[in-house]
Design an enzyme around this catalytic site. Structure first.
Site, PDB file in Angstrom:
ATOM      1  N   HIS A   1      22.917   5.227   1.720  1.00  0.00           N
ATOM      2  CA  HIS A   1      22.758   6.688   1.790  1.00  0.00           C
ATOM      3  C   HIS A   1      23.918   7.227   2.614  1.00  0.00           C
ATOM      4  CE1 HIS A   1      21.074  10.645   2.375  1.00  0.00           C
ATOM      5  NE2 HIS A   1      20.060  10.355   1.602  1.00  0.00           N
TER       6      HIS A   1
ATOM      7  N   ARG B   1      20.927   4.451  -7.961  1.00  0.00           N
ATOM      8  CA  ARG B   1      19.750   5.307  -8.185  1.00  0.00           C
ATOM      9  C   ARG B   1      20.072   6.778  -7.966  1.00  0.00           C
ATOM     10  NH1 ARG B   1      15.712   7.469  -4.672  1.00  0.00           N
ATOM     11  NH2 ARG B   1      16.656   6.380  -2.930  1.00  0.00           N
TER      12      ARG B   1
ATOM     13  N   ARG C   1      25.432   9.461  -4.830  1.00  0.00           N
ATOM     14  CA  ARG C   1      25.485   8.830  -3.507  1.00  0.00           C
ATOM     15  C   ARG C   1      26.596   7.817  -3.315  1.00  0.00           C
ATOM     16  NH1 ARG C   1      19.185   7.998  -2.367  1.00  0.00           N
ATOM     17  NH2 ARG C   1      18.937  10.223  -2.074  1.00  0.00           N
TER      18      ARG C   1
ATOM     19  N   GLU D   1      19.459  17.947  -5.172  1.00  0.00           N
ATOM     20  CA  GLU D   1      20.100  16.810  -4.500  1.00  0.00           C
ATOM     21  C   GLU D   1      21.277  16.336  -5.334  1.00  0.00           C
ATOM     22  OE1 GLU D   1      16.512  14.930  -1.839  1.00  0.00           O
ATOM     23  OE2 GLU D   1      16.732  14.112  -3.832  1.00  0.00           O
TER      24      GLU D   1
ATOM     25  N   SER E   1       0.821  -1.217   0.000  1.00  0.00           N
ATOM     26  CA  SER E   1       0.000   0.000   0.000  1.00  0.00           C
ATOM     27  C   SER E   1       0.852   1.263   0.000  1.00  0.00           C
ATOM     28  CB  SER E   1      -0.911  -0.002   1.232  1.00  0.00           C
ATOM     29  OG  SER E   1      -0.103  -0.065   2.407  1.00  0.00           O
TER      30      SER E   1
ATOM     31  N   TRP F   1       8.164   7.414   4.717  1.00  0.00           N
ATOM     32  CA  TRP F   1       9.395   7.912   5.328  1.00  0.00           C
ATOM     33  C   TRP F   1      10.212   8.816   4.404  1.00  0.00           C
ATOM     34  CZ3 TRP F   1      12.275   4.213   9.092  1.00  0.00           C
ATOM     35  CH2 TRP F   1      11.352   3.616   9.964  1.00  0.00           C
TER      36      TRP F   1
ATOM     37  N   GLN G   1      11.873  11.695   2.496  1.00  0.00           N
ATOM     38  CA  GLN G   1      12.079  13.069   2.967  1.00  0.00           C
ATOM     39  C   GLN G   1      12.240  14.044   1.814  1.00  0.00           C
ATOM     40  OE1 GLN G   1      15.404  13.168   5.698  1.00  0.00           O
ATOM     41  NE2 GLN G   1      14.297  12.075   7.304  1.00  0.00           N
TER      42      GLN G   1
ATOM     43  N   ALA H   1       3.678   2.795  -5.040  1.00  0.00           N
ATOM     44  CA  ALA H   1       3.437   1.975  -6.237  1.00  0.00           C
ATOM     45  C   ALA H   1       2.079   1.287  -6.153  1.00  0.00           C
ATOM     46  CB  ALA H   1       4.557   0.946  -6.398  1.00  0.00           C
TER      47      ALA H   1
ATOM     48  N   HIS I   1      20.038   2.051   2.121  1.00  0.00           N
ATOM     49  CA  HIS I   1      18.916   2.973   1.904  1.00  0.00           C
ATOM     50  C   HIS I   1      17.935   2.506   0.829  1.00  0.00           C
ATOM     51  CE1 HIS I   1      16.849   6.804   1.790  1.00  0.00           C
ATOM     52  NE2 HIS I   1      17.122   6.954   0.500  1.00  0.00           N
TER      53      HIS I   1
ATOM     54  N   SER J   1       8.214   2.284   2.987  1.00  0.00           N
ATOM     55  CA  SER J   1       9.198   3.376   2.892  1.00  0.00           C
ATOM     56  C   SER J   1       8.577   4.671   2.413  1.00  0.00           C
ATOM     57  CB  SER J   1      10.303   2.998   1.898  1.00  0.00           C
ATOM     58  OG  SER J   1      11.041   1.926   2.381  1.00  0.00           O
TER      59      SER J   1
HETATM   60  P1  FAD Z   1       6.814   0.843   0.071  1.00  0.00           P
HETATM   61  O1  FAD Z   1       6.364   2.235   0.207  1.00  0.00           O
HETATM   62  O2  FAD Z   1       7.996   0.415   0.856  1.00  0.00           O
HETATM   63  O3  FAD Z   1       5.576  -0.057   0.455  1.00  0.00           O
HETATM   64  C1  FAD Z   1       5.682  -1.462   0.546  1.00  0.00           C
HETATM   65  C2  FAD Z   1       4.303  -2.007   0.878  1.00  0.00           C
HETATM   66  O4  FAD Z   1       4.335  -3.425   0.783  1.00  0.00           O
HETATM   67  C3  FAD Z   1       3.851  -1.690   2.295  1.00  0.00           C
HETATM   68  O5  FAD Z   1       2.480  -1.398   2.292  1.00  0.00           O
HETATM   69  C4  FAD Z   1       4.084  -2.989   3.030  1.00  0.00           C
HETATM   70  O6  FAD Z   1       3.226  -3.167   4.135  1.00  0.00           O
HETATM   71  C5  FAD Z   1       3.754  -3.988   1.932  1.00  0.00           C
HETATM   72  N1  FAD Z   1       4.326  -5.310   2.129  1.00  0.00           N
HETATM   73  C6  FAD Z   1       5.629  -5.663   2.244  1.00  0.00           C
HETATM   74  N2  FAD Z   1       5.737  -6.996   2.423  1.00  0.00           N
HETATM   75  C7  FAD Z   1       4.469  -7.480   2.433  1.00  0.00           C
HETATM   76  C8  FAD Z   1       3.914  -8.763   2.613  1.00  0.00           C
HETATM   77  N3  FAD Z   1       4.662  -9.857   2.819  1.00  0.00           N
HETATM   78  N4  FAD Z   1       2.568  -8.898   2.585  1.00  0.00           N
HETATM   79  C9  FAD Z   1       1.753  -7.825   2.389  1.00  0.00           C
HETATM   80  N5  FAD Z   1       2.235  -6.580   2.205  1.00  0.00           N
HETATM   81  C10 FAD Z   1       3.575  -6.421   2.227  1.00  0.00           C
HETATM   82  N6  FAD Z   1      12.654   8.133  -2.682  1.00  0.00           N
HETATM   83  C11 FAD Z   1      12.447   9.271  -3.352  1.00  0.00           C
HETATM   84  O7  FAD Z   1      12.177   9.249  -4.560  1.00  0.00           O
HETATM   85  N7  FAD Z   1      12.531  10.474  -2.711  1.00  0.00           N
HETATM   86  C12 FAD Z   1      12.825  10.572  -1.384  1.00  0.00           C
HETATM   87  O8  FAD Z   1      12.868  11.660  -0.840  1.00  0.00           O
HETATM   88  C13 FAD Z   1      13.067   9.380  -0.666  1.00  0.00           C
HETATM   89  N8  FAD Z   1      13.391   9.430   0.653  1.00  0.00           N
HETATM   90  C14 FAD Z   1      13.519   8.258   1.348  1.00  0.00           C
HETATM   91  C15 FAD Z   1      13.753   8.298   2.716  1.00  0.00           C
HETATM   92  C16 FAD Z   1      13.822   7.136   3.444  1.00  0.00           C
HETATM   93  C17 FAD Z   1      14.079   7.182   4.932  1.00  0.00           C
HETATM   94  C18 FAD Z   1      13.674   5.884   2.792  1.00  0.00           C
HETATM   95  C19 FAD Z   1      13.767   4.594   3.552  1.00  0.00           C
HETATM   96  C20 FAD Z   1      13.467   5.842   1.420  1.00  0.00           C
HETATM   97  C21 FAD Z   1      13.377   7.010   0.686  1.00  0.00           C
HETATM   98  N9  FAD Z   1      13.133   6.993  -0.685  1.00  0.00           N
HETATM   99  C22 FAD Z   1      12.947   8.159  -1.351  1.00  0.00           C
HETATM  100  C23 FAD Z   1      12.854   5.734  -1.369  1.00  0.00           C
HETATM  101  C24 FAD Z   1      11.341   5.578  -1.526  1.00  0.00           C
HETATM  102  O9  FAD Z   1      10.714   6.019  -0.336  1.00  0.00           O
HETATM  103  C25 FAD Z   1      10.946   4.135  -1.785  1.00  0.00           C
HETATM  104  O10 FAD Z   1      11.717   3.589  -2.804  1.00  0.00           O
HETATM  105  C26 FAD Z   1       9.478   4.060  -2.208  1.00  0.00           C
HETATM  106  O11 FAD Z   1       8.676   4.714  -1.272  1.00  0.00           O
HETATM  107  C27 FAD Z   1       9.053   2.612  -2.347  1.00  0.00           C
HETATM  108  O12 FAD Z   1       7.662   2.575  -2.543  1.00  0.00           O
HETATM  109  P2  FAD Z   1       6.947   1.200  -2.817  1.00  0.00           P
HETATM  110  O13 FAD Z   1       5.528   1.510  -3.075  1.00  0.00           O
HETATM  111  O14 FAD Z   1       7.691   0.417  -3.828  1.00  0.00           O
HETATM  112  O15 FAD Z   1       7.102   0.404  -1.433  1.00  0.00           O
HETATM  113  C1  SIN Z   2      16.825  11.957   0.774  1.00  0.00           C
HETATM  114  O1  SIN Z   2      15.955  12.757   1.104  1.00  0.00           O
HETATM  115  O2  SIN Z   2      18.025  12.123   0.916  1.00  0.00           O
HETATM  116  C2  SIN Z   2      16.365  10.689   0.156  1.00  0.00           C
HETATM  117  C3  SIN Z   2      16.065  10.933  -1.257  1.00  0.00           C
HETATM  118  C4  SIN Z   2      16.014   9.655  -1.980  1.00  0.00           C
HETATM  119  O3  SIN Z   2      16.278   8.602  -1.416  1.00  0.00           O
HETATM  120  O4  SIN Z   2      15.717   9.698  -3.173  1.00  0.00           O
END
Ligand code: FAD
Ligand code: SIN
Length: 532
Positions: A242, A385, A289, A118, A15, A47, A49, A18, A350, A44
């Site tokens: 990171h 990345r 990075r 950045e 959720s 989270w 930023q 993506a 990261h 993530s």
């Molecule tokens: P996620 O948002 O990680 O969601 C995963 C989902 O899958 C969750 O709902 C989880 O509960 C579910 N899930 C996992 N395993 C299971 C399972 N077994 N069964 C059911 N559900 C499951 N990227 C940027 O572009 N800009 C930024 O500023 C940035 N800052 C960041 C800061 C931090 C601290 C971190 C950790 C990452 C950051 N990133 C940033 C990277 C970015 O946040 C992630 O790559 C992105 O949010 C991933 O999204 P996602 O939808 O693929 O997965």
């Molecule tokens: C950050 O805010 O430094 C994270 C950005 C990112 O992971 O793309």
């Protein structure tokens, strides 16, 4: 005990950015079920930023963003994917604005979005909501999904494995994916959630490392489930570290956004105060990075340090507080005033650049199975990345997968009757402590042997430990009732194995994979594709 979900057309696992982007696109025409491990906001996405990269400035061009992405990715990116994603970025941002994401603007009227900078970006091109962009995006997506009559959101469901042709009650030889088995955390029961099409959007595998900025649930479940079901995975050795995670003995995974360096923050030796990045790269703190993380790692090892300093205290306090209110407040609570003093930082895992191999429509190797976001390897990131390109990838591929499913709907048959989850030969575990110990062991040896700087010998040591743990964990999995911790441990080990296999196969140093035995970069950039 099982249940099915015949009232849903498409199952989405995850959720985050993506998963919910796909859900909202599909829900215009289909009934969608979204499963999440823990809370809906546990990934993530919440989270993030820094922000989201998009060409919105008059002086900027798609070609520049494409070039920056490919330079950061050390040429391993697939240009077709890079173009596909970057050219859709402005539209993805417009869609988020429509959903109500309150991006910072340059003027009170809100006519133009404020763009921050950045590392690795040649222009200001990061839209953001102060330093808590992810929370604003996640909240807007959840709000829209909750309000949609065609979307059902089920938190606290830990998917265990995909349901494939081999789980059909009467074998049809279809070879398709029909959904997933998931553990309901409240009841402890395993249910079968079936659908005509399934999208994996389960995030990265950051928690395979001892120090990571990623949330607790980033255990690579999606990658491991896809691998076990028969999908190829690619470039798993490209784990991004990171450069600036807060160094604090209590708070172990708090990120200090790259935008702090983008707005002028400098990296310094904590004792001499020497600004060291210009010694390593002409782009100094704004180098990609991998370069900055390696430089910090070098300083720490060379001078026997625990951390280095990130200093933005030379800028006006009002500017710092206005741009980084969340970080400022968090640090004040820990006794650090970033407007007056430097912040102690260390590199930490990261982002998972590798993952399930997908095409431009988010299709995996298996019929009926799509994937989007951090669990995939789409060709966008290559060997490293570029900052703020990952949320963007989630929006673009979440939508692409949904649109492809809608356009081919006639090809998706209704799921056949599926076998129930068999618990007849398992009992409750009497040794939960083993799970915790194995989990800690994996994270420690991955950090020590498969970190920022690698050697073949250390990778082989890690491979040896993985082999020993594999037997132990599979034995445990075969005998005891599943819990979320056990599901995660099994997936963590699977991902550790894929990372080490990838790293041992790449006989060069490229991007995030830096190995002392092969310091040079090969002429031809090749993906490390692992076949199950
Ligand atoms: P996620 O948002 O990680 O969601 C995963 C989902 O899958 C969750 O709902 C989880 O509960 C579910 N899930 C996992 N395993 C299971 C399972 N077994 N069964 C059911 N559900 C499951 N990227 C940027 O572009 N800009 C930024 O500023 C940035 N800052 C960041 C800061 C931090 C601290 C971190 C950790 C990452 C950051 N990133 C940033 C990277 C970015 O946040 C992630 O790559 C992105 O949010 C991933 O999204 P996602 O939808 O693929 O997965
Ligand atoms: C950050 O805010 O430094 C994270 C950005 C990112 O992971 O793309």
């Amino acid at each position: 005990m099982t249940g099915t979900s015949p009232e849903h057309d498409v199952l989405i696992i995850g959720s985050g950015a993506a998963g919910l982007t796909a859900a909202l696109t599909l829900a215009e025409h289909k009934r969608v079920l979204v499963l999440a491990k823990g809370k809906l906001t546990s990934g993530s996405t919440a989270w993030a930023q820094g922000g989201i990269a998009a060409v919105l400035d008059a002086g900027d061009t798609f070609e520049d963003h494409i070039r920056d992405t490919m330079i950061a990715g050390a040429g391993l990116n697939r240009r077709e994917t890079v173009e596909f994603v970057i050219e859709q970025a402005p539209r993805a941002i417009a869609r988020l604005v429509d959903l109500g994401v309150p991006f910072n603007t340059d003027d009170a009227a809100g006519a133009s979005l404020h763009l921050t900078r950045e590392g690795g970006h040649s222009h200001r091109r990061i839209v953001h909501v102060a330093d808590a962009t992810g929370w604003a995006v996640q909240s807007a997506l959840v709000k829209a999904a909750e309000a949609h009559p065609n979307i059902t959101l089920l938190p606290d469901r830990s998917c265990i494995d995909l349901i494939t042709g081999k789980n059909e009650q009467r074998y049809s030889g279809s070879g398709r994916v029909w959904g997933a088995y998931a553990l309901d955390a409240a009841t402890g029961k395993v249910e079968a959630y079936t659908a005509r099409a399934t999208i994996l959007a389960a995030g990265g595998a950051g928690r395979v490392y001892r120090f990571s900025t990623a949330p607790r649930g980033a255990t690579g479940d999606g990658i491991a489930m896809a691998w076990r079901a028969g999908c190829r995975v690619s470039n798993m050795e490209m784990m991004q570290f990171h450069p600036t995670c807060l160094y604090n003995l209590e708070v172990k995974n708090f990120l200090i956004t790259e935008a702090v360096r983008g707005e002028g923050g400098q990296l310094k030796h904590p004792v001499t105060g020497h600004r060291f990045m210009p010694d390593y790269d002409e782009r100094a703190e704004l180098a990609p990075r991998d370069v900055v993380a390696r430089a910090i790692d070098d300083q720490i090892k060379r001078y026997g340090l625990d951390y280095v300093h990130l200093d933005i205290s030379h800028l006006a306090p009002e500017f710092v507080i206005q741009h980084f209110p969340t970080i400022h407040e968090k640090l004040l609570g820990l006794g650090i005033d970033m407007t007056k003093e430097p912040i102690p930082v260390v590199p930490a895992q990261h982002y998972t650049c590798g993952g399930i191999l997908i095409d431009l429509a988010g299709r995996t190797d298996l019929p009926g199975l799509y994937a989007a976001g951090e669990c995939t390897e789409s060709g966008l990131h290559g060997a490293n990345r570029l900052a703020s390109n990952s949320l963007l990838e989630c929006f673009v591929f979440g939508e692409a997968a949904a649109r492809d499913i809608l356009s081919r709907w006639d090809e998706f048959d209704p799921p056949p009757p599926i076998r129930q989850w068999d618990e007849s030969r398992v009992t409750d575990s009497d040794e939960e402590v083993v799970i915790k110990q194995n989990w800690t062991e994996i994270r420690r040896f991955m950090w020590n042997y498969v970190g920022i700087v690698r050697t073949t010998k250390r990778l082989e040591r890690a491979a040896h430990r993985i082999k020993l743990l594999h037997g132990e964990i599979e034995d445990y999995y075969g005998h005891f009732r599943v819990t979320t911790d056990l599901i995660e441990l099994r997936n963590l080990l699977q991902c550790a194995d894929l990372i080490v296999q990838g790293a041992l196969r790449r006989h060069e140093s490229r991007g995030l994979h830096f190995i002392l035995d092969y310091p040079g970069m090969l002429e031809e950039a090749r993906d490390t594709v692992l076949v199950p």
